[in-house]
Motif scaffolding. Sequence first.
Motif, PDB file in Angstrom:
ATOM      1  N   LEU A  79       0.824  -1.209   0.000  1.00  0.00           N
ATOM      2  CA  LEU A  79       0.000   0.000   0.000  1.00  0.00           C
ATOM      3  C   LEU A  79       0.858   1.260   0.000  1.00  0.00           C
ATOM      4  N   LEU A  80       1.857   1.304   0.877  1.00  0.00           N
ATOM      5  CA  LEU A  80       2.712   2.487   0.977  1.00  0.00           C
ATOM      6  C   LEU A  80       3.581   2.669  -0.265  1.00  0.00           C
ATOM      7  N   ALA A  81       4.057   1.554  -0.841  1.00  0.00           N
ATOM      8  CA  ALA A  81       4.890   1.644  -2.051  1.00  0.00           C
ATOM      9  C   ALA A  81       4.117   2.275  -3.193  1.00  0.00           C
ATOM     10  N   VAL A  82       2.832   1.908  -3.330  1.00  0.00           N
ATOM     11  CA  VAL A  82       1.984   2.498  -4.380  1.00  0.00           C
ATOM     12  C   VAL A  82       1.687   3.958  -4.056  1.00  0.00           C
ATOM     13  N   LEU A  83       1.343   4.229  -2.812  1.00  0.00           N
ATOM     14  CA  LEU A  83       1.003   5.587  -2.393  1.00  0.00           C
ATOM     15  C   LEU A  83       2.174   6.545  -2.561  1.00  0.00           C
ATOM     16  N   PHE A  84       3.367   6.087  -2.188  1.00  0.00           N
ATOM     17  CA  PHE A  84       4.547   6.950  -2.228  1.00  0.00           C
ATOM     18  C   PHE A  84       5.060   7.196  -3.641  1.00  0.00           C
ATOM     19  N   ARG A  85       4.512   6.467  -4.630  1.00  0.00           N
ATOM     20  CA  ARG A  85       4.907   6.714  -6.022  1.00  0.00           C
ATOM     21  C   ARG A  85       4.145   7.884  -6.627  1.00  0.00           C
ATOM     22  N   LEU A  86       3.105   8.352  -5.948  1.00  0.00           N
ATOM     23  CA  LEU A  86       2.378   9.515  -6.448  1.00  0.00           C
ATOM     24  C   LEU A  86       3.318  10.714  -6.448  1.00  0.00           C
ATOM     25  N   PRO A  87       3.413  11.443  -7.579  1.00  0.00           N
ATOM     26  CA  PRO A  87       4.391  12.541  -7.687  1.00  0.00           C
ATOM     27  C   PRO A  87       4.317  13.559  -6.556  1.00  0.00           C
ATOM     28  N   SER A  88       3.084  13.916  -6.156  1.00  0.00           N
ATOM     29  CA  SER A  88       2.941  14.935  -5.111  1.00  0.00           C
ATOM     30  C   SER A  88       3.492  14.470  -3.766  1.00  0.00           C
ATOM     31  N   ILE A  89       3.420  13.159  -3.518  1.00  0.00           N
ATOM     32  CA  ILE A  89       3.946  12.609  -2.264  1.00  0.00           C
ATOM     33  C   ILE A  89       5.437  12.299  -2.396  1.00  0.00           C
ATOM     34  N   GLN A  90       5.813  11.718  -3.528  1.00  0.00           N
ATOM     35  CA  GLN A  90       7.218  11.346  -3.730  1.00  0.00           C
ATOM     36  C   GLN A  90       8.138  12.543  -3.591  1.00  0.00           C
ATOM     37  N   ALA A  91       7.711  13.705  -4.114  1.00  0.00           N
ATOM     38  CA  ALA A  91       8.548  14.906  -4.057  1.00  0.00           C
ATOM     39  C   ALA A  91       8.879  15.295  -2.618  1.00  0.00           C
ATOM     40  N   ARG A  92       7.962  14.998  -1.684  1.00  0.00           N
ATOM     41  CA  ARG A  92       8.188  15.351  -0.281  1.00  0.00           C
ATOM     42  C   ARG A  92       9.051  14.337   0.459  1.00  0.00           C
ATOM     43  N   LEU A  93       9.226  13.170  -0.136  1.00  0.00           N
ATOM     44  CA  LEU A  93      10.019  12.126   0.516  1.00  0.00           C
ATOM     45  C   LEU A  93      11.506  12.219   0.189  1.00  0.00           C
ATOM     46  N   ILE A  94      11.828  12.937  -0.878  1.00  0.00           N
ATOM     47  CA  ILE A  94      13.211  12.980  -1.351  1.00  0.00           C
ATOM     48  C   ILE A  94      13.895  14.248  -0.831  1.00  0.00           C
ATOM     49  N   PRO A  95      14.906  14.132  -0.012  1.00  0.00           N
ATOM     50  CA  PRO A  95      15.600  15.317   0.505  1.00  0.00           C
ATOM     51  C   PRO A  95      16.160  16.179  -0.640  1.00  0.00           C
ATOM     52  N   ARG A  96      16.140  17.468  -0.425  1.00  0.00           N
ATOM     53  CA  ARG A  96      16.643  18.391  -1.447  1.00  0.00           C
ATOM     54  C   ARG A  96      18.096  18.099  -1.799  1.00  0.00           C
ATOM     55  N   ALA A  97      18.881  17.746  -0.791  1.00  0.00           N
ATOM     56  CA  ALA A  97      20.301  17.460  -1.035  1.00  0.00           C
ATOM     57  C   ALA A  97      20.460  16.279  -1.988  1.00  0.00           C
ATOM     58  N   VAL A  98      19.599  15.276  -1.848  1.00  0.00           N
ATOM     59  CA  VAL A  98      19.670  14.114  -2.729  1.00  0.00           C
ATOM     60  C   VAL A  98      19.268  14.502  -4.144  1.00  0.00           C
ATOM     61  N   ARG A  99      18.192  15.278  -4.284  1.00  0.00           N
ATOM     62  CA  ARG A  99      17.740  15.702  -5.620  1.00  0.00           C
ATOM     63  C   ARG A  99      18.811  16.514  -6.330  1.00  0.00           C
ATOM     64  N   HIS A 100      19.435  17.433  -5.611  1.00  0.00           N
ATOM     65  CA  HIS A 100      20.467  18.273  -6.225  1.00  0.00           C
ATOM     66  C   HIS A 100      21.736  17.472  -6.525  1.00  0.00           C
ATOM     67  N   TRP A 101      22.034  16.494  -5.686  1.00  0.00           N
ATOM     68  CA  TRP A 101      23.195  15.637  -5.936  1.00  0.00           C
ATOM     69  C   TRP A 101      23.008  14.838  -7.217  1.00  0.00           C
ATOM     70  N   ARG A 102      21.815  14.275  -7.409  1.00  0.00           N
ATOM     71  CA  ARG A 102      21.542  13.511  -8.624  1.00  0.00           C
ATOM     72  C   ARG A 102      21.576  14.412  -9.854  1.00  0.00           C
ATOM     73  N   ALA A 103      21.013  15.620  -9.745  1.00  0.00           N
ATOM     74  CA  ALA A 103      21.018  16.549 -10.866  1.00  0.00           C
ATOM     75  C   ALA A 103      22.441  16.994 -11.203  1.00  0.00           C
ATOM     76  N   SER A 104      23.245  17.238 -10.181  1.00  0.00           N
ATOM     77  CA  SER A 104      24.631  17.641 -10.397  1.00  0.00           C
ATOM     78  C   SER A 104      25.420  16.534 -11.087  1.00  0.00           C
ATOM     79  N   ASN A 105      25.181  15.281 -10.687  1.00  0.00           N
ATOM     80  CA  ASN A 105      25.850  14.149 -11.344  1.00  0.00           C
ATOM     81  C   ASN A 105      25.486  14.068 -12.816  1.00  0.00           C
ATOM     82  N   LEU A 106      24.204  14.272 -13.113  1.00  0.00           N
ATOM     83  CA  LEU A 106      23.754  14.223 -14.506  1.00  0.00           C
ATOM     84  C   LEU A 106      24.395  15.351 -15.314  1.00  0.00           C
ATOM     85  N   ALA A 107      24.516  16.531 -14.716  1.00  0.00           N
ATOM     86  CA  ALA A 107      25.156  17.655 -15.403  1.00  0.00           C
ATOM     87  C   ALA A 107      26.597  17.314 -15.782  1.00  0.00           C
ATOM     88  N   ARG A 108      27.305  16.700 -14.863  1.00  0.00           N
ATOM     89  CA  ARG A 108      28.711  16.349 -15.132  1.00  0.00           C
ATOM     90  C   ARG A 108      28.834  15.250 -16.187  1.00  0.00           C
TER      91      ARG A 108
END
Length: 205
Positions: A79-108
């Motif tokens: 139930l939680l795995a399906v619920l947490f895949r909703l974009p509006s909820i998923q965005a709140r589960l991912i720390p900003r530092a992790v999101r920026h780290w992944r984006a920075s890696n892609l840039a490089r």
Amino acid sequence: MALLNQQEQAQVAEAISEAERHSDAELVTVLARQADDYTYIPLLWASVLALILPGAINYLGQWLSVHQLILSQWAGFILLAVLFRLPSIQARLIPRAVRHWRASNLARRQFLEQNLHHTDGETGMLIFVSEAERYVEILVDRGISEKIPDSDWQTIVNQFTQRVAKGETAQGFIECITACGEKLQRALPASREKNELPNHLIILD
């Protein structure tokens, strides 16, 4: 839905051509919809909560049999795995530092994949945007960094990031390219004809 329409992409390409016309820099622009799908993070949250919650209920006095406990953990995880895949909820589960780290890696990775480290005179510049993370980064090769400190790009990055947050990515690209072009023209004025790398916006959809 396209990240930028054809007219907006053409405007970005024209801005790149104009900036390169007046400097020795080679500009490449990359726009990504999202740096990562972050599948593992919602699953991690679901796993932890599915393990903790039934145990907490049991501890508070609602005694469960071993069979009921295992069943509730599995049901909770699904139930939680399906619920947490909703974009509006998923965005709140991912720390900003992790999101920026992944984006920075892609840039490089894009800096290398677009061969910006192999330009004549080492004058490659990448303007990278990841929309989902609202992340903007400017990466330059040695020939530019020797003339312009990396700190000089931060104001441009901040202004572009604000545009992305407002959904004005196309306008942000044009303003960013124009501002970068002015700095490049002063530090690296055009001394030769060149067009080693594509001027069109590269979209990672």
